[in-house]
Design a protein around this motif. Structure first.
Motif, mmCIF file in Angstrom:
data_model
loop_
_atom_site.group_PDB
_atom_site.id
_atom_site.type_symbol
_atom_site.label_atom_id
_atom_site.label_comp_id
_atom_site.label_asym_id
_atom_site.label_seq_id
_atom_site.Cartn_x
_atom_site.Cartn_y
_atom_site.Cartn_z
ATOM 1 N N ASN A 3 0.826 -1.192 0.000
ATOM 2 C CA ASN A 3 0.000 0.000 0.000
ATOM 3 C C ASN A 3 0.864 1.247 0.000
ATOM 4 N N LYS A 4 0.499 2.216 -0.843
ATOM 5 C CA LYS A 4 1.216 3.480 -0.898
ATOM 6 C C LYS A 4 0.407 4.544 -0.188
ATOM 7 N N TYR A 5 1.108 5.471 0.425
ATOM 8 C CA TYR A 5 0.477 6.583 1.120
ATOM 9 C C TYR A 5 0.989 7.874 0.505
ATOM 10 N N LEU A 6 0.061 8.755 0.133
ATOM 11 C CA LEU A 6 0.400 10.002 -0.537
ATOM 12 C C LEU A 6 0.180 11.159 0.418
ATOM 13 N N VAL A 7 1.138 12.102 0.440
ATOM 14 C CA VAL A 7 1.079 13.201 1.394
ATOM 15 C C VAL A 7 -0.182 14.025 1.194
ATOM 16 N N SER A 8 -0.832 14.369 2.308
ATOM 17 C CA SER A 8 -1.998 15.238 2.242
ATOM 18 C C SER A 8 -1.707 16.592 2.888
ATOM 19 N N LEU A 119 6.800 12.623 -1.774
ATOM 20 C CA LEU A 119 5.390 12.660 -1.439
ATOM 21 C C LEU A 119 4.791 11.297 -1.122
ATOM 22 N N GLU A 120 5.329 10.230 -1.689
ATOM 23 C CA GLU A 120 4.768 8.906 -1.469
ATOM 24 C C GLU A 120 5.616 8.100 -0.491
ATOM 25 N N SER A 121 4.948 7.295 0.321
ATOM 26 C CA SER A 121 5.643 6.441 1.286
ATOM 27 C C SER A 121 5.011 5.067 1.317
ATOM 28 N N GLU A 122 5.800 4.097 1.747
ATOM 29 C CA GLU A 122 5.309 2.771 2.074
ATOM 30 C C GLU A 122 5.662 2.495 3.524
ATOM 31 N N ILE A 123 4.818 1.753 4.214
ATOM 32 C CA ILE A 123 5.096 1.449 5.616
ATOM 33 C C ILE A 123 6.370 0.625 5.701
ATOM 34 N N ALA A 124 7.288 1.084 6.568
ATOM 35 C CA ALA A 124 8.618 0.459 6.688
ATOM 36 C C ALA A 124 8.537 -0.759 7.601
ATOM 37 N N LYS A 229 -0.111 11.170 5.576
ATOM 38 C CA LYS A 229 -0.250 10.613 4.238
ATOM 39 C C LYS A 229 -1.406 9.613 4.224
ATOM 40 N N ARG A 230 -2.294 9.799 3.265
ATOM 41 C CA ARG A 230 -3.489 8.972 3.196
ATOM 42 C C ARG A 230 -3.293 7.801 2.223
ATOM 43 N N LYS A 231 -3.832 6.652 2.599
ATOM 44 C CA LYS A 231 -3.722 5.444 1.786
ATOM 45 C C LYS A 231 -4.368 5.650 0.428
ATOM 46 N N GLN A 232 -3.660 5.235 -0.617
ATOM 47 C CA GLN A 232 -4.144 5.385 -1.997
ATOM 48 C C GLN A 232 -4.599 4.050 -2.568
#
Length: 232
Positions: A3-8, A119-124, A229-232
């Motif tokens: 799952n990717k999370y995009l900065v809000s 801007l995008e992250s994945e849970i580490a 960051k919200r889940k995309q």
């Protein structure tokens, strides 16, 4: 697929040098997320009671009224809160500490080198994992704090510590008055937030950059900011 999370929304970048306390406020300043579960209201960074430690606090969902609204407020399982730490002075995160809710628990990952920056992250999930039960109920209830791997963690409702005379500020912007009162009126009195707090030894962040602060070029500096960051 991860799952990717995009900065809000991101709080303002902070520089941590010899300064014992720094704050960034963002109450109702981001129209696209105001009133949502990803809205960051303020960010605090300061030395702990043990001066070898650094305390990082991200507050979300500002302006929560006291009573039932606060007691019913919840962290969002689709929102990742990420503390970004730049140790080289290029304003790109070298380390991150991530937090996300699962059930009645807040999980923390890091500090660790992120798999990607920006801007995008994945849970580490490959990083050190810690957790704390989310404190519930009223803001004056006893805080649940977990301590592990030389770090401390808290997540739950708390009184909003930010002080600002919002009404006077608005009047100044509207040209009705020209300055602040000598004694201001706190717009955040009796308002609450959902807080995420981490206390971490500075040694876990490695060496900071020098030459970043033009006024104290030999003083080591960490640049730290927080993002939701919200889940995309």
């Amino acid at each position: 697929m991860k799952n990717k999370y995009l900065v809000s929304i991101a709080a303002i970048v902070l520089l941590i040098a010899g300064t014992p306390f720094l704050i960034s406020g963002d109450h109702i300043d981001a129209p696209s997320v105001t009133g949502t579960t990803s809205d960051i209201s303020s960010f605090y960074a300061f030395e702990g009671e043990n001066s070898n430690n650094l305390v990082l606090i991200a507050n979300l969902q500002g302006f929560l009224p006291s009573g039932v609204p606060t007691q019913n407020a919840e962290f969002d399982e689709d929102v990742l809160v990420e503390f970004n730490i730049d140790t080289t002075g290029d304003l790109v995160e070298d380390l991150v500490i991530q937090s996300i809710k699962r059930g009645d628990t807040m999980y923390f990952f890091g500090p660790t080198v992120p798999s990607s920056t920006g801007l995008e992250s994945e849970i580490a999930t490959f990083a050190t994992i810690n957790k704390v039960a989310i404190s519930e109920g009223t803001t004056d209830a006893e805080a649940i704090v977990s301590e592990n791997n030389n770090m401390k963690f808290f997540a739950g409702p708390r009184d909003d510590p930010f002080f600002f005379d919002l009404n006077r500020y608005t009047a100044i912007l509207n040209g009705e008055v020209s300055d602040f009162n000598e004694e201001g009126e706190d717009a955040y009195a009796e308002k609450n937030v959902l807080s995420i707090a981490i206390e971490i030894p500075k040694s876990m962040l490695g060496a900071a950059s020098v030459g970043t602060n033009p006024f104290e070029p030999t003083t080591p500096v960490y640049s730290i900011w927080v993002e939701s960051k919200r889940k995309q």
